[in-house]
Design a protein around this motif. Structure first.
Motif, short mmCIF file in Angstrom:
data_model
loop_
_atom_site.label_atom_id
_atom_site.label_comp_id
_atom_site.label_asym_id
_atom_site.label_seq_id
_atom_site.Cartn_x
_atom_site.Cartn_y
_atom_site.Cartn_z
N ILE A 1 -12.85 14.14 -52.61
CA ILE A 1 -12.81 13.46 -53.91
C ILE A 1 -11.54 13.83 -54.67
O ILE A 1 -11.17 15.00 -54.74
CB ILE A 1 -14.05 13.85 -54.76
N PRO B 1 -6.81 15.65 -53.62
CA PRO B 1 -8.19 15.40 -53.17
C PRO B 1 -8.88 16.71 -52.75
O PRO B 1 -9.17 16.93 -51.59
CB PRO B 1 -7.99 14.44 -51.98
N ASN C 1 -11.87 8.72 -56.75
CA ASN C 1 -11.55 8.30 -55.39
C ASN C 1 -12.41 9.11 -54.43
O ASN C 1 -12.43 10.34 -54.50
CB ASN C 1 -10.08 8.57 -55.09
N VAL C 2 -13.13 8.40 -53.57
CA VAL C 2 -14.07 9.08 -52.68
C VAL C 2 -13.85 8.60 -51.23
O VAL C 2 -13.72 7.41 -50.98
CB VAL C 2 -15.54 8.75 -53.07
N SER C 3 -13.78 9.56 -50.32
CA SER C 3 -13.77 9.21 -48.91
C SER C 3 -14.59 10.25 -48.15
O SER C 3 -14.94 11.29 -48.69
CB SER C 3 -12.34 9.19 -48.36
N ARG D 1 -10.51 5.62 -48.53
CA ARG D 1 -11.20 5.88 -49.79
C ARG D 1 -11.54 4.60 -50.52
O ARG D 1 -10.92 3.56 -50.33
CB ARG D 1 -10.30 6.71 -50.70
N THR D 2 -12.53 4.73 -51.39
CA THR D 2 -12.77 3.68 -52.38
C THR D 2 -12.53 4.30 -53.74
O THR D 2 -12.51 5.53 -53.89
CB THR D 2 -14.22 3.15 -52.33
N GLU D 3 -12.32 3.45 -54.72
CA GLU D 3 -11.99 3.93 -56.06
C GLU D 3 -12.92 3.29 -57.08
O GLU D 3 -13.16 2.09 -57.04
CB GLU D 3 -10.54 3.55 -56.37
N GLN E 1 -21.11 5.27 -48.01
CA GLN E 1 -20.10 5.37 -46.96
C GLN E 1 -20.67 6.02 -45.70
O GLN E 1 -20.36 5.60 -44.58
CB GLN E 1 -18.88 6.16 -47.46
N GLN F 1 -10.77 -0.09 -47.93
CA GLN F 1 -10.10 0.47 -49.10
C GLN F 1 -10.18 -0.55 -50.23
O GLN F 1 -9.65 -1.65 -50.14
CB GLN F 1 -8.64 0.79 -48.78
#
Ligand code: ADP
Ligand code: ZN
Ligand code: MG
Length: 479
Positions: free
Chosen positions: A7, A161, A200-202, A214-216, A237, A249
Motif C-alpha cells: 500500500i 509503497p 494505492n493497493v496491490s 495496483r488500483t487507486e 484482488q 490498473q
C-alpha cells in the motif's frame, strides 16, 4: 492468505494560509459560490501568478518535520488535464524538482515500530468544485462550477509503497495528520476535505519482491473509509488472483453506502499528463541558512513529545494517545503543570473528559472544564478530600457549572468521610445485617469482603474513604 498487500498513500493537505497559492483571494471555507475568485484563479488570459511565500514556508516545514531533504532549487510544472474544475486546463504542480523528498516517519503497530518512507512532498493548487443540480452527475440536468477552492494551496505527501495492512496505512495517516497539526500548517479537518488520501493497493505472492499491479482509490477523507476501502480491495484482488485472473490498473471509487470499491476509469501513467515546466513562475531557491532557520522554528513534534512523557513516567500507550493531538498534549501538560499527578491526569483526560467532549461534540480547546480546574479536582483526590468515585460526580457537575471543585464538594456535601468512628458505626450496621457474608469471610472466602465494603460505600453514598473502610472491616472481622 498467500499474498502480501502493498500500500502507498498520496495525502493531500490544504494549507491554512489566509490567501490562495498564486493570487490574493481568500481561502475561507464555505463562502458563497464564486465570491473568492479573481482573474488569476479563474485562469483568464494575460494574467500572471505570484507565489505565496507562506506556502513555500509551510511546505518546507512539513518536509523537515517528516525528515525529508529540501530541494534548494525547486520549480513548478504544469500538469495538463481537461476538466472544468480547473479553468486553465492544467494544474500548476511540481514534477521532477519537488520542494522536499526522501523523508520518513515512524509508526507504532501493537507496540512495534515501523518506518514508512516518504518519496516526496510537492506544492500544488487545489481545483474547484462541481455543483450538480441532482445528487450525482448522472442524474443532473446541469452543473455549476464553484471556483472558490481553485488555487487553495495544497501539499501532496507521497509515500513509498511501504505499508502492508489497513492498520498500518491508518497509523501512517494519523501520524502525518498529527505532525501537520503540530507544525500548524493545516487545519486537517478531514470532514471538510482539507486532508484526504489517494490509496494505492496491490498484492504480490508472499516472498516476492516485485510489485503487483495496483488500483487507486481517490479522495478518501475519513480513517474508517481508509481502512474499509483497503480491506475490501485486498479481498477483491485476492479473489481475482485466486481465480487466475489479472488485476486491471485503474482508478476506483469507494462507495461507503455499499461498502465496496467500484471501477471509475483506467489509470493514466504520468506521461499522459504531459508535464512541462511552468514558464510563468520563477524557480524557488532556498539557502541552507533559511532551511536551518525553519528547522529551528519547528515545535516539539509528536514523537519527541511522546518520548518526553514516557521519560517522565507515563506508560507508552497513554503517551501515544495523549500526544496524538497537539491540543490534547498541551492540555495534558497544563494539567500536570498545575500540580496534578501524571498518570491521574492521563486517566481523566482519556476517560471522563474525552467521553464528555465526544458526546457534546466539542474539542478539547473549548472544553468546559479547563486544565486548571481538572488539576484542582485531581489534587482533591490525591489529598483524600474526595474519593475517585465521588470525583466522577464532581467532574460531571464541573461540566455544567463554572464553580471550583472545592466549592462543588462543599455545596453538595461530598467531602470524604475519614472519621473512623463515623465509619465504624456504619460497619457495625453492615455486619449485623449481612451474617451470611460475614460467615463466608470468616470461613476463608476472602472475596466476601468486597460485598461488605460495597454495602458500607452504599450507605455512606460513596463518601467513606475506601481504604479506611477496608482496614476497619478487616480488623472487625478478624477480631
Ligand atoms: P501516480 O499515482 O500519481 O501515478 P506514483 O506512480 O508515483 O503516482 O504512485 C503513487 C503512489 O502509489 C505512491 O504512494 C506509491 O508508493 C504507490 N504505488 C506505486 N506502485 C504501487 C504498487 N504496485 N502497489 C501499491 N502502491 C504502489
Ligand atoms: Zn484569485
Ligand atoms: Mg496517484
Amino acid at each position: 492468505m498467500k499474498y502480501e498487500a502493498v500500500i502507498g498513500l498520496e495525502i493531500h493537505s490544504e494549507l491554512k494560509t489566509d490567501t490562495k497559492i498564486f493570487c490574493g483571494c481568500a481561502t475561507t471555507f464555505g463562502a458563497e459560490q464564486n465570491t473568492h475568485v479573481c482573474p488569476v484563479c479563474l485562469g483568464l488570459p494575460g494574467v500572471l501568478p505570484t507565489i505565496n511565500r507562506r506556502v513555500v514556508e509551510f511546505a518546507i516545514k512539513a518536509g523537515l518535520a517528516t525528515n525529508c531533504k529540501i530541494n534548494k532549487y525547486s520549480k513548478f510544472d504544469r500538469k495538463n488535464y481537461y476538466y472544468p474544475d480547473l479553468p486553465k486546463n492544467w494544474q500548476t504542480s511540481q514534477y521532477d524538482l519537488p520542494i522536499a523528498y526522501a523523508g520518513h516517519v515512524e509508526i507504532d503497530i501493537d507496540g512495534e515500530k515501523r518506518v514508512i518512507r516518504l518519496t516526496r512532498i510537492h506544492m500544488e493548487e487545489d481545483a474547484g468544485k462541481l455543483v450538480h443540480s441532482g445528487t450525482t452527475i448522472k442524474d443532473s440536468s446541469s452543473s455549476n462550477v464553484d471556483y472558490n477552492r481553485t488555487g487553495v494551496p495544497l501539499i501532496e505527501i507521497v509515500s513509498e509503497p511501504d505499508m502492508h495492512s489497513a492498520a498500518e496505512a491508518r497509523a501512517y495517516m494519523e501520524k502525518i495528520k498529527s505532525i501537520l497539526e503540530y507544525i500548524d500548517v493545516s487545519n486537517c479537518k478531514m470532514e471538510e476535505g482539507n486532508l484526504r488520501a489517494d490509496i494505492n493497493v496491490s498484492l504480490r505472492p508472499i516472498g516476492s519482491e516485485k510489485l503487483g499491479i495496483r488500483t487507486e482509490m481517490k479522495n478518501i477523507n475519513s480513517f474508517k473509509a481508509l481502512e474499509d476501502a483497503i480491506n475490501y480491495e485486498i479481498d477483491r484482488q485476492a479473489e481475482i488472483l485466486d481465480d487466475g485472473g489479472k488485476i486491471i490498473q485503474e482508478t476506483r471509487t469507494w462507495n461507503p453506502e455499499k461498502g465496496i470499491t467500484q471501477s471509475m476509469r483506467s489509470k493514466e501513467d504520468a506521461h499522459d499528463y504531459r508535464y512541462m515546466p511552468e514558464p510563468d513562475l520563477p524557480p524557488i531557491v532556498t539557502t541552507d541558512e533559511e532551511i536551518e532557520a525553519f528547522r529551528r522554528s519547528l515545535p516539539e513534534l509528536p514523537d519527541e513529545r511522546r518520548a518526553r512523557l514516557i521519560k517522565n513516567g507515563l506508560n507508552e500507550y497513554d503517551a501515544g494517545i495523549i500526544t496524538s493531538s497537539r491540543a490534547m498534549a498541551e492540555y495534558f501538560d497544563a494539567v500536570v503543570d498545575f500540580g496534578a499527578d501524571l498518570k491521574a491526569a492521563a486517566n481523566w483526560i482519556m476517560g471522563d473528559l474525552s467521553k464528555n467532549l465526544n458526546s457534546d461534540g466539542l474539542t478539547i480547546e473549548n472544553s468546559p472544564v479547563d486544565a486548571k480546574r481538572l488539576a484542582e479536582m485531581i489534587k482533591l483526590i490525591a489529598n483524600g478530600t474526595i474519593s475517585g468515585k465521588i470525583a466522577k460526580k464532581v467532574f460531571a457537575e464541573m461540566w455544567i457549572s463554572p464553580d471550583s471543585p472545592e466549592k462543588i464538594v462543599k455545596d453538595k456535601g461530598l467531602v470524604q468521610i475519614t472519621d473512623t468512628s463515623a465509619i465504624e458505626g456504619v460497619i457495625d450496621e453492615v455486619i449485623a445485617k449481612n451474617p451470611k457474608a460475614v460467615e463466608e469471610y470468616r470461613g476463608g472466602k476472602k472475596k466476601a469482603l468486597g460485598a461488605l465494603v460495597g454495602q458500607v460505600m452504599k450507605l455512606t453514598k460513596g463518601k467513606a474513604n475506601p481504604q479506611i473502610v477496608n482496614k476497619l472491616l478487616e480488623n472487625k472481622l478478624e477480631a
